[in-house]
Design an enzyme around this catalytic site. Structure first.
Site, PDB file in Angstrom:
ATOM      1  CE  LYS A 150      -2.328  -5.096   3.319  1.00 48.79           C
ATOM      2  NZ  LYS A 150      -1.113  -4.775   3.433  1.00 48.79           N
TER       3      LYS A 150
ATOM      4  CE1 TYR B 204       8.330  -0.307  -8.924  1.00 44.29           C
ATOM      5  CE2 TYR B 204       9.516  -2.093  -9.708  1.00 44.29           C
ATOM      6  CZ  TYR B 204       9.109  -1.297  -9.535  1.00 44.29           C
ATOM      7  OH  TYR B 204       8.275  -0.512 -11.215  1.00 44.29           O
TER       8      TYR B 204
ATOM      9  CG  HIS C 190       4.311  -1.349   4.342  1.00 40.01           C
ATOM     10  ND1 HIS C 190       3.349  -1.186   4.068  1.00 40.01           N
ATOM     11  CD2 HIS C 190       4.957  -0.908   2.467  1.00 40.01           C
ATOM     12  CE1 HIS C 190       2.282  -1.008   2.259  1.00 40.01           C
ATOM     13  NE2 HIS C 190       3.716  -1.307   1.616  1.00 40.01           N
TER      14      HIS C 190
ATOM     15  N   PRO D  44       4.448  -1.842  -6.024  1.00 41.65           N
ATOM     16  CG  PRO D  44       4.080   0.899  -5.697  1.00 41.65           C
ATOM     17  CD  PRO D  44       4.403  -0.272  -6.892  1.00 41.65           C
TER      18      PRO D  44
ATOM     19  CE1 TYR E  43       2.880   1.369  -9.072  1.00 42.87           C
ATOM     20  CE2 TYR E  43       0.921   1.067  -8.754  1.00 42.87           C
ATOM     21  CZ  TYR E  43       2.310   0.710  -9.388  1.00 42.87           C
ATOM     22  OH  TYR E  43       2.699  -0.457  -9.131  1.00 42.87           O
ATOM     23  CG  HIS E  44       1.594   9.375  -2.487  1.00 41.89           C
ATOM     24  ND1 HIS E  44       1.308  10.560  -2.639  1.00 41.89           N
ATOM     25  CD2 HIS E  44       1.837   9.372  -1.475  1.00 41.89           C
ATOM     26  CE1 HIS E  44       2.072  11.445  -2.000  1.00 41.89           C
ATOM     27  NE2 HIS E  44       1.765  11.116  -1.360  1.00 41.89           N
TER      28      HIS E  44
ATOM     29  CG  HIS F  15       2.976   3.654   0.307  1.00 46.03           C
ATOM     30  ND1 HIS F  15       2.483   3.739  -0.842  1.00 46.03           N
ATOM     31  CD2 HIS F  15       3.071   2.558   0.662  1.00 46.03           C
ATOM     32  CE1 HIS F  15       2.311   2.623  -1.239  1.00 46.03           C
ATOM     33  NE2 HIS F  15       2.204   1.678  -0.113  1.00 46.03           N
TER      34      HIS F  15
HETATM   35  P1  M7G Z   1       0.684  -1.123  -0.959  1.00 47.31           P
HETATM   36  O1  M7G Z   1       1.783  -1.435  -1.316  1.00 47.31           O
HETATM   37  O2  M7G Z   1       0.610   0.006  -2.557  1.00 47.31           O
HETATM   38  O3  M7G Z   1      -0.522  -2.535  -1.614  1.00 47.31           O
HETATM   39  O4  M7G Z   1       0.630  -0.517  -0.110  1.00 47.31           O
HETATM   40  P2  M7G Z   1      -1.032  -3.731  -0.638  1.00 47.31           P
HETATM   41  O5  M7G Z   1       0.219  -3.851  -0.126  1.00 47.31           O
HETATM   42  O6  M7G Z   1      -2.064  -2.953  -0.481  1.00 47.31           O
HETATM   43  O7  M7G Z   1      -1.117  -4.375  -1.255  1.00 47.31           O
HETATM   44  C1  M7G Z   1      -0.597   0.427   0.774  1.00 47.31           C
HETATM   45  C2  M7G Z   1      -1.150  -0.139   1.781  1.00 47.31           C
HETATM   46  O8  M7G Z   1      -2.068   1.171   2.537  1.00 47.31           O
HETATM   47  C3  M7G Z   1      -1.823  -1.078   2.823  1.00 47.31           C
HETATM   48  O9  M7G Z   1      -1.123  -1.720   3.839  1.00 47.31           O
HETATM   49  C4  M7G Z   1      -3.215  -0.932   2.524  1.00 47.31           C
HETATM   50  O10 M7G Z   1      -3.747  -1.635   3.381  1.00 47.31           O
HETATM   51  C5  M7G Z   1      -2.885   0.551   3.195  1.00 47.31           C
HETATM   52  N1  M7G Z   1      -4.007   0.694   2.942  1.00 47.31           N
HETATM   53  C6  M7G Z   1      -5.474   1.460   1.802  1.00 47.31           C
HETATM   54  N2  M7G Z   1      -6.197   1.852   2.136  1.00 47.31           N
HETATM   55  C7  M7G Z   1      -7.336   1.889   0.403  1.00 47.31           C
HETATM   56  C8  M7G Z   1      -5.908   2.793   3.033  1.00 47.31           C
HETATM   57  C9  M7G Z   1      -6.395   2.934   4.560  1.00 47.31           C
HETATM   58  O11 M7G Z   1      -7.487   4.176   3.098  1.00 47.31           O
HETATM   59  N3  M7G Z   1      -6.238   3.776   4.869  1.00 47.31           N
HETATM   60  C10 M7G Z   1      -5.011   3.177   5.424  1.00 47.31           C
HETATM   61  N4  M7G Z   1      -4.917   4.107   7.134  1.00 47.31           N
HETATM   62  N5  M7G Z   1      -4.766   2.040   5.079  1.00 47.31           N
HETATM   63  C11 M7G Z   1      -4.657   2.210   3.849  1.00 47.31           C
END
Ligand code: M7G
Length: 327
Positions: free
Chosen positions: A193, A255, A265, A257, A260-261, A263
């Site tokens: 993002k 939560y 923010h 997310p 589901y691995h 991570h």
């Molecule tokens: P989330 O809380 O699982 O989902 O966070 P959400 O915030 O999208 O609802 C996953 C985070 O991974 C989000 O902030 C996405 O913008 C980021 N993200 C998703 N993808 C597919 C990618 C990617 O390919 N590369 C990177 N660097 N970030 C990603």
């Protein structure tokens, strides 16, 4: 709680299903330079405040749709300077006394729009980017066990992109910091993002190397060394690279997310990032503190969050309990 071994699916076994598409051999991102192959389908969601537009599109030669997410980029000091001092055309709308209103047309390189393309997009991607109303869910440990875990087995988003980062197959040059320890290690990268430039909208995420941790629900006091490592080394790396101190970072889990691995923010506190509201974000510091006080806090707690009303999970939870009420 299931063990790491239960959850870690070997790559060869990962099937392509409706909800777990991956790019495979039709990767349109290879050498994509324009939208010539794309055709507008419909608007999924428009947000005039965030200046974003999510579109569904068709792509020539593909039966799968694409999601195209457009976002007007944030201004930086450098950009403001160039808009004023280089070749910007002004078209006057009106003027009145000392006040003038104009549309400005800065040079092309100052006019970028951040574009995220997902192809092939699954029905879950379309739902994620569509306009929606939310409901509030009170998820008890029992509901988690009976409904959530079953739901995740059927329809969690594919996390191949996470493994690609952890295994240095994608975004390698974007890694800000890595600790390769299999238990306490992680990779810190700029989030999809973020344009990687405007510090006001700074957004990175730490992906844990350890497999099998889906969300905060799986965390116990055993994971405190991992969590403290992410907090300390993640903040240190961001301060070193971007000059933003820990005191200006919002560090949190989601939560539920989307992926589901486990991570974490990291966003600038100056930035009202999507998903920082109560009912979605859980500060890493609070998670650490809860686990210090109660080692199995996240297996015993009722967690409250919002979900899109149209999410199939909302329906399953509604059927399993009356703990779902309109927001
Ligand atoms: P989330 O809380 O699982 O989902 O966070 P959400 O915030 O999208 O609802 C996953 C985070 O991974 C989000 O902030 C996405 O913008 C980021 N993200 C998703 N993808 C597919 C990618 C990617 O390919 N590369 C990177 N660097 N970030 C990603």
């Amino acid at each position: 709680m299931s063990s790491d071994a239960d959850h870690h699916e070997p790559e060869a076994k990962r099937a392509k299903t409706e909800d777990s598409n991956n790019a495979g051999d039709t990767d349109i991102h290879l050498d994509l330079k324009d939208f010539a192959k794309f055709k507008f389908g419909e608007v999924l969601k428009e947000d005039p405040v965030r200046k974003t537009l999510a579109l569904k599109a068709t792509v020539d030669g593909s039966t799968d749709p694409a999601v195209v997410f457009l976002e007007k980029s944030a201004f930086t000091e450098e950009c403001g300077k160039k808009i004023l001092e280089s070749d910007t055309t002004l078209k006057q709308t009106f003027h009145n006394d000392i006040y003038g209103s104009y549309t400005g047309f800065p040079q092309q390189e100052l006019n970028g729009v951040k574009v995220t393309i997902i192809h092939p997009a699954t029905s879950k991607h379309i739902a994620k980017f569509s306009a929606k109303e939310s409901i509030i869910v009170n998820e008890t440990p029992q509901l988690y066990k009976d409904v959530l875990l079953e739901h995740l087995k059927e329809s969690a988003f594919n996390v191949q992109w996470v493994y690609n980062i952890l295994e240095h197959r994608s975004e390698q040059e974007r890694i800000v910091c890595e600790d390769a320890d299999p238990e306490t290690g992680f990779v810190l990268v700029p989030d999809l993002k973020w344009d990687g430039e405007s510090l006001e909208s700074l957004y990175l995420q730490a992906l844990v190397h350890r497999r099998g941790l889906r969300s905060i629900r799986d965390l116990t006091a055993d994971h405190l060394p991992l969590l403290r490592n992410i907090r300390d080394r993640g903040c240190e790396a961001i301060e070193k690279k971007y000059g933003v101190p820990a005191s200006e970072l919002r560090v949190y889990f989601h939560y539920q997310p989307s992926y589901y691995h486990l991570h974490v923010h990291f966003t600038s506190v100056q930035f009202d990032a999507p998903g920082t509201h109560v009912g979605k974000a859980h500060f890493l510091s609070t998670v650490i503190n809860n686990l210090e006080l109660v080692p199995d806090y996240y297996q015993r707690a009722t967690l409250t969050y919002y979900l899109p009303r149209s999410d199939p999970l909302a329906d399953k939870l509604r059927r399993a309990t009356d703990g779902v009420s309109a927001e």
